[in-house]
Design a protein around this motif. Structure first.
Motif, PDB file in Angstrom:
ATOM      1  N   GLU A 186     -65.244 -52.411 -84.746  1.00 28.71           N
ATOM      2  CA  GLU A 186     -66.297 -52.161 -83.767  1.00 28.71           C
ATOM      3  C   GLU A 186     -67.571 -52.919 -84.118  1.00 28.71           C
ATOM      4  OE1 GLU A 186     -63.440 -48.751 -83.485  1.00 28.71           O
ATOM      5  OE2 GLU A 186     -64.328 -49.965 -85.084  1.00 28.71           O
ATOM      6  N   ARG A 213     -55.448 -52.190 -85.152  1.00 30.16           N
ATOM      7  CA  ARG A 213     -55.910 -51.708 -83.853  1.00 30.16           C
ATOM      8  C   ARG A 213     -56.305 -52.883 -82.968  1.00 30.16           C
ATOM      9  NH1 ARG A 213     -60.743 -48.452 -84.262  1.00 30.16           N
ATOM     10  NH2 ARG A 213     -61.327 -49.942 -85.880  1.00 30.16           N
ATOM     11  N   VAL A 243     -58.944 -53.055 -80.962  1.00 35.38           N
ATOM     12  CA  VAL A 243     -60.353 -52.977 -80.553  1.00 35.38           C
ATOM     13  C   VAL A 243     -60.959 -54.367 -80.376  1.00 35.38           C
ATOM     14  CG1 VAL A 243     -62.663 -52.251 -81.272  1.00 35.38           C
ATOM     15  CG2 VAL A 243     -60.701 -50.720 -81.607  1.00 35.38           C
ATOM     16  N   ASP A 252     -59.164 -56.742 -77.545  1.00 42.37           N
ATOM     17  CA  ASP A 252     -59.427 -56.186 -76.208  1.00 42.37           C
ATOM     18  C   ASP A 252     -60.861 -56.471 -75.782  1.00 42.37           C
ATOM     19  OD1 ASP A 252     -56.864 -55.282 -76.044  1.00 42.37           O
ATOM     20  OD2 ASP A 252     -57.345 -53.158 -76.360  1.00 42.37           O
ATOM     21  N   ALA A 253     -61.803 -56.318 -76.709  1.00 37.01           N
ATOM     22  CA  ALA A 253     -63.212 -56.564 -76.388  1.00 37.01           C
ATOM     23  C   ALA A 253     -63.454 -58.033 -76.057  1.00 37.01           C
ATOM     24  CB  ALA A 253     -64.105 -56.127 -77.550  1.00 37.01           C
TER      25      ALA A 253
END
Length: 437
Positions: free
Chosen positions: A304, A329, A331, A334-335
């Motif tokens: 993140e 993951r 995260v 995808d971002a």
């Protein structure tokens, strides 16, 4: 052939007998001297066997003679009169008899004496008493072999010179659950801080650099505008894949997709190379070993935070490579896709469950701390141990994602690192150990 012996092979090590047997058999050999236990263990206990104010001589004595001898070869009268330090090897079982023989021959029963158990090794313990009371103290404290007995006024120096016990993690048994390839560095650091380390690897790193997706990524490595690496393992394996393809760090210079950012006097166009992002300082250090300085390293070492750190990087319509573990993951990718990037997610390795051996599991039962550096180590270790997870151990987590996995496994997190890397985990351990006293 190597005949590996503790200490020095010619000091109560039967190396002389073995050398004679080899020579008689016509076998040539070489002797590599070692540091004998009488010196090494005493030094680790903070006892100098000689000191200009206390002892100008030291005698090394066997505390356990050949049981087949008809009579002792030791001159107890001479030892009692010896003007210096006496160091007895292998003398725990006969400590009472040996001390009585010395005292009967005239040695002062009030002379300082010490027993050093497991000298220089994890779990070293030292008991200090007098010659007349040491046997009782050893029995009371459960001191056993291997142990060394030191008799002499130099034992008093231990109060000022003891150094091992002053280390901040001395006496703490800490379980390390990282993969063996990475555990050695953490384990070595913890041992340097005085800890008794139990290596209980819960995962094993399986490279996937022979896969087609990795080969394709390496073949087109120069076309990526942004390369994100999320672990030191990923860095190591990416460079191994580059080497397999006959490339090196220069391949990360980027495709130099030229865009006009201002015309110079010569009319040349400036080039824009690849941006390299690392999830944390450990990954950045791994890159630096290959001559690459990471352009982006977030302050918090989670996906993140890397997403936030990349907000100022133009990625729309550009090719991005995310090199990571197979089970990571999504995260980050995808971002980046949400921002219009063309993202290739490449699994450079996967983490596979490692089954701990019974001896390591048994050693872990009395642990003070169990350290976790990833969610996979939590899941794999708790499943492997079942109801044998160390009951009294405090759980130390490298960060919030790992802590969440700990709680999902039904355990409590007592310590969480503020900086989510190995150095942060060690700092958290030190703080907690100091608080606990």
């Amino acid at each position: 052939m190597v005949r590996l012996k503790g200490g020095d092979p010619f000091v109560f090590g039967r190396g002389g007998e073995e050398g004679e047997a080899l020579r008689a058999a016509g076998v040539e050999f070489e002797v590599v001297p070692g540091v004998t236990a009488g010196v090494a263990a005493s030094a680790y206990a903070g006892i100098p066997v000689t000191h200009r104010d206390d002892a100008s001589a030291v005698a090394f004595v066997t505390g356990h003679e050949d049981p087949e001898k008809d009579e002792t070869a030791l001159d107890w009268g001479a030892l009692a009169r010896f003007p210096g330090t006496l160091v007895f090897y292998m003398g725990v079982k006969r400590l009472g008899d040996n001390a009585a023989a010395l005292i009967a021959a005239g040695r002062d029963p009030d002379e300082p004496a010490a027993a050093i158990e497991r000298g220089t090794m994890e779990g070293q313990r030292t008991v200090v008493a007098t010659l007349g009371t040491l046997a009782e103290a050893v029995e009371r404290d459960g001191i056993g072999a291997p142990a060394l007995i030191v008799v002499g006024s130099v034992v008093r120096r231990r109060e000022a010179l003891a150094w091992l016990e002053r280390r901040p993690l001395y006496g703490k048994r800490i379980v390390v659950t990282r993969a063996r390839a990475q555990a050695s560095g953490l384990a070595a650091t913890l041992r340097d801080l005085g800890a008794d380390v139990v290596e209980l690897p819960a995962i094993r790193i399986e490279p996937r650099i022979a896969s087609e997706e990795v080969r394709q990524a390496v073949e087109h490595i120069g076309e990526y505008a942004l390369i994100c690496l999320t672990s030191p393992n990923g860095v190591r394996l990416l460079f191994e894949a580059l080497a397999e393809a006959g490339l090196d760090a220069r391949a990360l210079g980027g495709a130099l997709k030229n865009k006009q950012v201002g015309e110079s006097a010569s009319g040349a166009l400036a080039g824009v190379g690849t941006t390299i992002a690392a999830v944390g300082p450990g990954t950045a250090r791994a890159l630096a070993k290959h001559g690459i300085k990471a352009d982006i390293v977030p302050e918090r070492f989670v996906a993140e935070a890397l997403v936030e750190a990349l907000e100022g990087v133009e990625v729309e319509g550009r090719q991005v490579l995310v090199g990571r573990a197979a089970e990571a993951r999504d995260v980050l990718p995808d971002a980046l896709r949400d921002r219009g990037a063309e993202v290739d997610v490449v699994a450079l390795y996967e983490t596979v469950r490692e089954t701990p051996g019974p001896a390591a599991i048994e050693a872990a039962q009395n642990a003070d701390y169990v350290t976790f550096t990833s969610s996979s180590t939590v899941r794999n270790l708790t499943e492997a141990l079942g109801d044998r997870f160390p009951a009294g151990a405090r759980v130390v987590s490298i960060g919030p994602i790992t802590s969440e996995a700990v709680r999902d496994a039904g355990l409590e997190v007592q310590v969480e690192a503020e900086r989510h890397d190995v150095d942060g985990l060690i700092d958290a351990l030190l703080t907690d150990a100091a608080r606990a006293g």
